[in-house]
Design an enzyme around this catalytic site. Structure first.
Site, PDB file in Angstrom:
ATOM      1  N   ARG A  29      -3.740   6.508   0.635  1.00 51.89           N
ATOM      2  CA  ARG A  29      -3.662   7.534   1.275  1.00 51.89           C
ATOM      3  C   ARG A  29      -2.710   8.744   1.951  1.00 51.89           C
ATOM      4  O   ARG A  29      -3.107  10.036   2.524  1.00 51.89           O
ATOM      5  CB  ARG A  29      -5.141   7.587   2.402  1.00 51.89           C
ATOM      6  CG  ARG A  29      -6.384   7.571   0.997  1.00 51.89           C
ATOM      7  CD  ARG A  29      -7.200   6.861   1.821  1.00 51.89           C
ATOM      8  NE  ARG A  29      -7.712   5.578   2.698  1.00 51.89           N
ATOM      9  CZ  ARG A  29      -7.991   4.687   3.092  1.00 51.89           C
ATOM     10  NH1 ARG A  29      -9.201   5.365   3.248  1.00 51.89           N
ATOM     11  NH2 ARG A  29      -7.973   3.941   3.854  1.00 51.89           N
TER      12      ARG A  29
ATOM     13  N   ARG B 262      -7.293  11.175  -6.396  1.00 57.46           N
ATOM     14  CA  ARG B 262      -8.784  10.108  -6.149  1.00 57.46           C
ATOM     15  C   ARG B 262      -9.233  11.418  -6.046  1.00 57.46           C
ATOM     16  O   ARG B 262     -11.295  11.210  -6.517  1.00 57.46           O
ATOM     17  CB  ARG B 262      -8.210   9.837  -4.886  1.00 57.46           C
ATOM     18  CG  ARG B 262      -9.479   9.248  -4.291  1.00 57.46           C
ATOM     19  CD  ARG B 262      -9.566   7.619  -4.904  1.00 57.46           C
ATOM     20  NE  ARG B 262     -11.398   6.976  -3.876  1.00 57.46           N
ATOM     21  CZ  ARG B 262     -12.210   7.422  -4.303  1.00 57.46           C
ATOM     22  NH1 ARG B 262     -12.825   8.413  -4.847  1.00 57.46           N
ATOM     23  NH2 ARG B 262     -13.016   6.544  -3.223  1.00 57.46           N
TER      24      ARG B 262
ATOM     25  N   TYR C  48     -14.676 -12.196   0.576  1.00 55.55           N
ATOM     26  CA  TYR C  48     -15.338 -11.981   0.802  1.00 55.55           C
ATOM     27  C   TYR C  48     -16.898 -12.228  -0.906  1.00 55.55           C
ATOM     28  O   TYR C  48     -17.871 -11.623  -0.478  1.00 55.55           O
ATOM     29  CB  TYR C  48     -14.357 -10.167  -0.624  1.00 55.55           C
ATOM     30  CG  TYR C  48     -13.499  -9.786   0.260  1.00 55.55           C
ATOM     31  CD1 TYR C  48     -13.738  -8.593   1.189  1.00 55.55           C
ATOM     32  CD2 TYR C  48     -12.158 -10.439   0.591  1.00 55.55           C
ATOM     33  CE1 TYR C  48     -12.674  -8.337   1.539  1.00 55.55           C
ATOM     34  CE2 TYR C  48     -11.321  -9.234   0.925  1.00 55.55           C
ATOM     35  CZ  TYR C  48     -11.390  -8.241   1.810  1.00 55.55           C
ATOM     36  OH  TYR C  48     -10.816  -7.682   2.783  1.00 55.55           O
TER      37      TYR C  48
ATOM     38  N   ASP D 219      -7.054  -3.423  -7.276  1.00 54.60           N
ATOM     39  CA  ASP D 219      -7.501  -3.676  -5.933  1.00 54.60           C
ATOM     40  C   ASP D 219      -7.716  -5.581  -6.034  1.00 54.60           C
ATOM     41  O   ASP D 219      -7.774  -6.291  -7.090  1.00 54.60           O
ATOM     42  CB  ASP D 219      -8.917  -3.307  -5.686  1.00 54.60           C
ATOM     43  CG  ASP D 219      -9.463  -3.416  -4.219  1.00 54.60           C
ATOM     44  OD1 ASP D 219      -8.895  -2.488  -3.392  1.00 54.60           O
ATOM     45  OD2 ASP D 219      -9.894  -4.895  -4.021  1.00 54.60           O
TER      46      ASP D 219
ATOM     47  N   ARG E 138       1.063  -0.775   0.199  1.00 58.35           N
ATOM     48  CA  ARG E 138      -0.097   0.100   0.067  1.00 58.35           C
ATOM     49  C   ARG E 138       1.038   1.340  -0.053  1.00 58.35           C
ATOM     50  O   ARG E 138       0.826   2.200   0.908  1.00 58.35           O
ATOM     51  CB  ARG E 138      -0.829  -0.067   0.813  1.00 58.35           C
ATOM     52  CG  ARG E 138      -2.159   0.609   0.997  1.00 58.35           C
ATOM     53  CD  ARG E 138      -3.178   0.817   1.675  1.00 58.35           C
ATOM     54  NE  ARG E 138      -3.585  -1.011   2.157  1.00 58.35           N
ATOM     55  CZ  ARG E 138      -4.319  -1.553   3.675  1.00 58.35           C
ATOM     56  NH1 ARG E 138      -3.925  -0.864   4.439  1.00 58.35           N
ATOM     57  NH2 ARG E 138      -4.138  -2.541   3.588  1.00 58.35           N
TER      58      ARG E 138
END
Length: 358
Positions: free
Chosen positions: A43, A52, A166, A89, A39
């Site tokens: 952010r 973004r 998921y 992702d 990562r």
């Protein structure tokens, strides 16, 4: 390969044109290990947040090659990491299988949960996943042409067990009740889902490699949810299936497995999952890893992301402990999980400088 006592090792020569990261995955030794972070594009970087803000949702960013390429390159420009990892992702695989996938701000991923055999039958052809994810592979191609020549390019996918969690839970889970119940009660049915995910993952990763990815990482983020027998069946065996099929067509591409929170199951994983290197979470005990895992294959990891968030003496001490234990063998410095969004960027600068100056 390596002796149990890593302290006697000396750096091995890299061939002309070798990249530090790829050399480490081949078992090569270096004066300072290569470094990249899970990562690392995200952010915590102001330049990422600017890009973004121009996107219509997270998947829009993943599927817009120019923007996905830009955010992948941002930490390379800022920190000079030895490897870039494709910005995407793990849940693009369910999307490619025509399962409903969306990302809700402040809540994370939400999927139209699979609940029955009929839901499995409604999924699309997994062999077409690479074609359906052509936009992601275009990002890989752009990165291959844009990265500095010394920087390796990592492609990735979620490992089958984690993607299945998921798809059945409908998002993240604390106890994995639905997916484990399905796996225990209807193993043949659950196995068909795993086989579909394996097929889709091979199609997708093959397309990434053909577009320019030089190494692959399989993220099994929820490997720690399973008992030993289930771990072998639903983590190690599907990982091996993906690795063997990729290797049949792309024999020189190294594959890193990341069975997060595997605990003692890590030892069966490195013997049976078919990976070339293993990424370690922050719970892995360093001295034990040095003597039992690193002699078998290269390791990657395993700084606690909270130490990076904290910075200062806590960060310095954690870096030094990892380096003292693992830098004598084939090793890639990384985190035990992804960069936390509140991490000050200057802490990452301090991390890179300390690893390279060790």
């Amino acid at each position: 390969m390596a002796s149990a006592d890593q302290t006697i090792r000396t750096p091995s020569e890299m061939a002309p044109g070798d990249k530090k990261f790829l050399h480490a995955l081949k078992g090569g030794l270096q004066k300072t290990p290569p470094i990249w972070l899970m990562r690392q594009a995200g952010r915590y970087l102001p330049e990422y947040r600017e890009v973004r803000a121009t996107c219509d949702g997270f998947l829009d960013l993943c599927f817009t090659p120019e923007k996905a390429c830009e955010v992948t390159l941002q930490p390379i420009r800022r920190y000079g990491f030895d490897a870039a990892i494709l910005f995407s992702d793990i849940l693009v695989i369910p999307w490619a299988l025509d399962q409903g996938v969306r990302f809700v701000e402040g809540e994370g991923p939400k999927l139209d949960a699979l609940t029955s055999e009929q839901d499995l039958a409604a999924l699309s052809d997994p062999t077409k996943a690479g074609e359906k994810l052509a936009a992601v592979c275009e990002t890989v191609s752009k990165l291959s042409a844009s990265l500095p020549k010394e920087t390796a390019l990592i492609g990735f996918a979620g490992a089958p067990w984690t993607v299945a969690t998921y798809m059945i839970e409908g998002g993240s889970s604390r106890d994995f009740t639905k997916v484990k119940h399905w796996a225990f009660a209807q193993p043949e049915s659950f196995g068909r889902l795993i086989d579909m995910i394996v097929e889709a993952t091979v199609s997708y990763l093959s397309a990434q490699i053909e577009a320019g990815a030089e190494a692959i990482q399989l993220f099994d983020s929820w490997a720690g949810a399973l008992d030993a027998a289930s771990f072998d069946r639903w983590v190690s065996a599907p990982n091996r299936a993906v690795a063997e099929r990729l290797r049949a067509h792309h024999p020189t591409i190294p594959i890193i497995g990341f069975p997060r929170a595997a605990g003692m199951n890590l030892y069966s994983y490195i013997e049976t999952a078919g990976v070339d290197a293993v990424s370690l979470d922050q719970m892995a005990p360093l001295e034990l890893i040095r003597h039992t895992v690193q002699p078998k294959l290269p390791v990657q990891g395993n700084l606690d992301p909270l130490a990076l968030l904290t910075g200062g003496a806590a960060l310095d001490g954690a870096i030094d402990k990892i380096m003292e234990n693992l830098s004598g063998g084939p090793f890639v410095f990384n985190l035990g999980h992804g960069v936390i969004k509140e991490t000050p960027p200057e802490h990452v600068t301090r991390l890179v400088e300390r690893v390279r100056g060790f």
